[in-house]
Design a protein around this motif. Structure first.
Motif, PDB file in Angstrom:
ATOM      1  N   ALA A  20       0.833  -1.202   0.000  1.00 43.09           N
ATOM      2  CA  ALA A  20       0.000   0.000   0.000  1.00 43.09           C
ATOM      3  C   ALA A  20       0.865   1.247   0.000  1.00 43.09           C
ATOM      4  O   ALA A  20       1.872   1.320   0.701  1.00 43.09           O
ATOM      5  CB  ALA A  20      -0.897  -0.008   1.236  1.00 43.09           C
ATOM      6  N   PRO A  21       0.491   2.266  -0.780  1.00 43.56           N
ATOM      7  CA  PRO A  21       1.286   3.482  -0.855  1.00 43.56           C
ATOM      8  C   PRO A  21       1.457   4.171   0.486  1.00 43.56           C
ATOM      9  O   PRO A  21       2.395   4.929   0.676  1.00 43.56           O
ATOM     10  CB  PRO A  21       0.478   4.366  -1.825  1.00 43.56           C
ATOM     11  N   ALA A  22       0.539   3.932   1.435  1.00 50.41           N
ATOM     12  CA  ALA A  22       0.640   4.589   2.738  1.00 50.41           C
ATOM     13  C   ALA A  22       1.933   4.244   3.449  1.00 50.41           C
ATOM     14  O   ALA A  22       2.390   4.960   4.341  1.00 50.41           O
ATOM     15  CB  ALA A  22      -0.551   4.195   3.615  1.00 50.41           C
ATOM     16  N   ALA A  23       2.543   3.119   3.026  1.00 45.88           N
ATOM     17  CA  ALA A  23       3.797   2.707   3.659  1.00 45.88           C
ATOM     18  C   ALA A  23       4.964   3.576   3.214  1.00 45.88           C
ATOM     19  O   ALA A  23       6.046   3.501   3.781  1.00 45.88           O
ATOM     20  CB  ALA A  23       4.085   1.248   3.332  1.00 45.88           C
ATOM     21  N   PHE A  24       4.760   4.396   2.187  1.00 45.38           N
ATOM     22  CA  PHE A  24       5.830   5.180   1.604  1.00 45.38           C
ATOM     23  C   PHE A  24       5.693   6.654   1.953  1.00 45.38           C
ATOM     24  O   PHE A  24       4.619   7.144   2.268  1.00 45.38           O
ATOM     25  CB  PHE A  24       5.830   5.044   0.075  1.00 45.38           C
ATOM     26  N   ALA A  25       6.807   7.344   1.849  1.00 48.80           N
ATOM     27  CA  ALA A  25       6.777   8.800   2.037  1.00 48.80           C
ATOM     28  C   ALA A  25       5.913   9.425   0.939  1.00 48.80           C
ATOM     29  O   ALA A  25       6.085   9.135  -0.239  1.00 48.80           O
ATOM     30  CB  ALA A  25       8.200   9.353   1.969  1.00 48.80           C
ATOM     31  N   GLN A  26       4.991  10.265   1.333  1.00 48.76           N
ATOM     32  CA  GLN A  26       4.013  10.773   0.380  1.00 48.76           C
ATOM     33  C   GLN A  26       4.590  11.778  -0.612  1.00 48.76           C
ATOM     34  O   GLN A  26       3.969  12.077  -1.621  1.00 48.76           O
ATOM     35  CB  GLN A  26       2.846  11.416   1.151  1.00 48.76           C
ATOM     36  N   ASP A  27       5.761  12.340  -0.298  1.00 51.89           N
ATOM     37  CA  ASP A  27       6.332  13.323  -1.214  1.00 51.89           C
ATOM     38  C   ASP A  27       7.167  12.666  -2.312  1.00 51.89           C
ATOM     39  O   ASP A  27       7.749  13.347  -3.149  1.00 51.89           O
ATOM     40  CB  ASP A  27       7.196  14.329  -0.434  1.00 51.89           C
ATOM     41  N   LYS A  28       7.237  11.351  -2.311  1.00 49.82           N
ATOM     42  CA  LYS A  28       8.004  10.627  -3.318  1.00 49.82           C
ATOM     43  C   LYS A  28       7.090   9.994  -4.348  1.00 49.82           C
ATOM     44  O   LYS A  28       5.971   9.582  -4.036  1.00 49.82           O
ATOM     45  CB  LYS A  28       8.835   9.517  -2.661  1.00 49.82           C
ATOM     46  N   LEU A  29       7.587   9.912  -5.569  1.00 53.87           N
ATOM     47  CA  LEU A  29       6.893   9.143  -6.586  1.00 53.87           C
ATOM     48  C   LEU A  29       7.001   7.655  -6.251  1.00 53.87           C
ATOM     49  O   LEU A  29       7.954   7.212  -5.597  1.00 53.87           O
ATOM     50  CB  LEU A  29       7.503   9.394  -7.962  1.00 53.87           C
ATOM     51  N   THR A  30       6.028   6.882  -6.701  1.00 52.58           N
ATOM     52  CA  THR A  30       6.042   5.435  -6.493  1.00 52.58           C
ATOM     53  C   THR A  30       5.879   4.729  -7.829  1.00 52.58           C
ATOM     54  O   THR A  30       4.982   5.056  -8.612  1.00 52.58           O
ATOM     55  CB  THR A  30       4.892   5.011  -5.552  1.00 52.58           C
ATOM     56  N   ILE A  31       6.758   3.779  -8.108  1.00 48.69           N
ATOM     57  CA  ILE A  31       6.648   2.999  -9.340  1.00 48.69           C
ATOM     58  C   ILE A  31       6.506   1.518  -9.003  1.00 48.69           C
ATOM     59  O   ILE A  31       6.980   1.053  -7.962  1.00 48.69           O
ATOM     60  CB  ILE A  31       7.854   3.217 -10.286  1.00 48.69           C
ATOM     61  N   LEU A  32       5.836   0.796  -9.899  1.00 41.95           N
ATOM     62  CA  LEU A  32       5.744  -0.654  -9.795  1.00 41.95           C
ATOM     63  C   LEU A  32       6.840  -1.272 -10.651  1.00 41.95           C
ATOM     64  O   LEU A  32       6.999  -0.919 -11.822  1.00 41.95           O
ATOM     65  CB  LEU A  32       4.383  -1.142 -10.299  1.00 41.95           C
ATOM     66  N   GLY A  33       7.601  -2.183 -10.068  1.00 39.83           N
ATOM     67  CA  GLY A  33       8.570  -2.977 -10.818  1.00 39.83           C
ATOM     68  C   GLY A  33       8.099  -4.422 -10.826  1.00 39.83           C
ATOM     69  O   GLY A  33       7.987  -5.035  -9.765  1.00 39.83           O
ATOM     70  N   SER A  34       7.808  -4.953 -12.005  1.00 36.28           N
ATOM     71  CA  SER A  34       7.221  -6.284 -12.094  1.00 36.28           C
ATOM     72  C   SER A  34       8.017  -7.173 -13.045  1.00 36.28           C
ATOM     73  O   SER A  34       8.334  -6.776 -14.167  1.00 36.28           O
ATOM     74  CB  SER A  34       5.768  -6.176 -12.584  1.00 36.28           C
ATOM     75  N   VAL A  35       8.334  -8.384 -12.568  1.00 39.80           N
ATOM     76  CA  VAL A  35       9.042  -9.365 -13.401  1.00 39.80           C
ATOM     77  C   VAL A  35       8.251 -10.671 -13.427  1.00 39.80           C
ATOM     78  O   VAL A  35       7.418 -10.923 -12.547  1.00 39.80           O
ATOM     79  CB  VAL A  35      10.479  -9.618 -12.884  1.00 39.80           C
ATOM     80  N   PRO A  36       8.491 -11.526 -14.422  1.00 39.93           N
ATOM     81  CA  PRO A  36       7.682 -12.742 -14.573  1.00 39.93           C
ATOM     82  C   PRO A  36       7.758 -13.724 -13.406  1.00 39.93           C
ATOM     83  O   PRO A  36       6.758 -14.298 -13.004  1.00 39.93           O
ATOM     84  CB  PRO A  36       8.241 -13.376 -15.846  1.00 39.93           C
ATOM     85  N   SER A  37       8.964 -13.927 -12.870  1.00 41.13           N
ATOM     86  CA  SER A  37       9.108 -14.906 -11.790  1.00 41.13           C
ATOM     87  C   SER A  37      10.467 -14.765 -11.119  1.00 41.13           C
ATOM     88  O   SER A  37      11.495 -14.783 -11.796  1.00 41.13           O
ATOM     89  CB  SER A  37       8.968 -16.330 -12.325  1.00 41.13           C
ATOM     90  N   LEU A  38      10.454 -14.657  -9.799  1.00 45.74           N
ATOM     91  CA  LEU A  38      11.709 -14.604  -9.054  1.00 45.74           C
ATOM     92  C   LEU A  38      12.304 -16.002  -8.850  1.00 45.74           C
ATOM     93  O   LEU A  38      13.311 -16.159  -8.169  1.00 45.74           O
ATOM     94  CB  LEU A  38      11.505 -13.899  -7.712  1.00 45.74           C
ATOM     95  N   GLY A  39      11.677 -16.991  -9.469  1.00 48.00           N
ATOM     96  CA  GLY A  39      12.258 -18.327  -9.479  1.00 48.00           C
ATOM     97  C   GLY A  39      13.380 -18.470 -10.491  1.00 48.00           C
ATOM     98  O   GLY A  39      14.076 -19.478 -10.511  1.00 48.00           O
ATOM     99  N   PHE A  40      13.556 -17.437 -11.333  1.00 54.27           N
ATOM    100  CA  PHE A  40      14.621 -17.436 -12.335  1.00 54.27           C
ATOM    101  C   PHE A  40      15.677 -16.403 -11.936  1.00 54.27           C
ATOM    102  O   PHE A  40      15.349 -15.228 -11.726  1.00 54.27           O
ATOM    103  CB  PHE A  40      14.057 -17.084 -13.715  1.00 54.27           C
ATOM    104  N   PRO A  41      16.950 -16.801 -11.823  1.00 60.49           N
ATOM    105  CA  PRO A  41      18.006 -15.867 -11.420  1.00 60.49           C
ATOM    106  C   PRO A  41      18.086 -14.621 -12.286  1.00 60.49           C
ATOM    107  O   PRO A  41      18.402 -13.529 -11.796  1.00 60.49           O
ATOM    108  CB  PRO A  41      19.288 -16.703 -11.544  1.00 60.49           C
TER     109      PRO A  41
END
Length: 315
Positions: A20-41
């Motif tokens: 949840a964005p509430a966990a972050f400092a509100q004056d900062k931008l927030t981006i999503l970083g998404s990858v297919p699977s962390l099962g692959f190095p």
């Protein structure tokens, strides 16, 4: 589980999936970083580099592990849209299955930068940063051809069907081999879905049915390492095996001589470049100089190990 419950369960996964964005400092931008699977190095490294650049840019990062599931990665994107993230940097598991969610993000006004796997057919994606996987496949196949000037019998282990890099690398390999197939014969060709264990069993089946090849060309390093195991079990230590991704374990194998070569596609640079593009646009609508940024892969052998992005991790 219905769609709404699935979405809510995704949101509840916490920091690893979508926090949840509430966990972050509100004056900062927030981006999503998404990858297919962390099962692959490979994707662990990619997500780590997204985080490194996000920190350098002074923005918050929400981490999404697609867990090798298009519905999971889709739900994470949908949750991020609801939470009004400022940008999305994503390597989609399946370029077709993820297209609707990416289109939804674009329509919601969220800038999207794809990495590694390009999504065609969705208008409005801010940029794509990746490797020219066709050229990478060509370079890999050419390295094999150069090692066998008098011809060779070849196994070809393909990547995951539907994944852009798998499609392009396959095309690159065939661009080189098909015109000279009278001398360079692909006697066994099958997908092993980018997975080491599957490559081990697929190679074992290929060896049982076709005998020993001169070379095995693999669409990633995990499959190459599985092929090495299968050949070693039969005492076929002189089969030249080629991988793709330049993972640290593969670089060790190249240095030790058990892997003939691996293709470096600079995933860390891809990831950092994508974050820079996304953040620049999210901050002040700065358009990228290029909508399509393709890095040129190079084959790493014993003679140029120093060119590998992750050589420092090779132990």
């Amino acid at each position: 589980m219905d769609r709404r419950s699935f979405l809510l369960s995704s949101v509840a996964l916490g920091a690893l999936a979508v926090a949840a964005p509430a966990a972050f400092a509100q004056d900062k931008l927030t981006i999503l970083g998404s990858v297919p699977s962390l099962g692959f190095p490979f994707f662990v490294h990619m997500l780590n580099q997204i985080k490194v650049e996000a920190e350098a840019q002074g923005v918050n990062i929400i981490e999404s592990d697609g867990q090798n599931s298009a519905p999971k990665q889709t739900a994470d994107i949908e949750a991020a849209i609801v939470q009004k993230v400022n940008a999305i940097v994503i390597s989609p598991l399946d370029v077709n299955a993820l297209a609707p969610a990416i289109e939804q993000a674009v329509q919601a006004g969220v800038p999207v930068v794809t990495i590694d796997r390009r999504v065609d057919g969705v208008e409005g994606i801010l940029a794509h940063v990746g490797a020219d996987n066709v050229k990478g496949g060509e370079a890999e196949a050419q390295a094999m051809v150069d090692a066998f000037p008098n011809g060779a019998k070849i196994f070809h282990l393909q990547g995951q069907p539907g994944a852009g890099p798998a499609i392009d690398r396959n095309k690159g390999v065939h661009n080189v081999i098909d015109p000279i197939k009278d001398k360079y014969q692909i006697i066994f060709e099958q997908t092993a879905n980018f997975a080491r264990a599957e490559a081990l069993s697929v190679t074992e089946a290929g060896l049982a049915a076709n005998g020993k090849p001169d070379a095995i060309v693999c669409a990633n390093d995990d499959m190459a390492l599985g092929a090495i195991e299968a050949c070693a079990a039969r005492g076929f230590t002189d089969v030249k095996i080629y991988g793709f991704d330049a993972l640290p374990e593969a670089l060790v194998a190249v240095r030790d001589g058990t892997l003939a070569g691996t293709v470096e596609q600079f995933p860390g640079e891809q990831s950092r470049t994508a974050v820079r593009i996304a953040v620049a646009y999210a901050k002040d609508k700065t358009e990228p100089a290029e909508k399509l940024v393709l890095l040129t892969p190079v084959v790493i052998g014993k003679d140029n190990l120093d060119k590998a992005e992750r050589i420092g991790e090779a132990g």
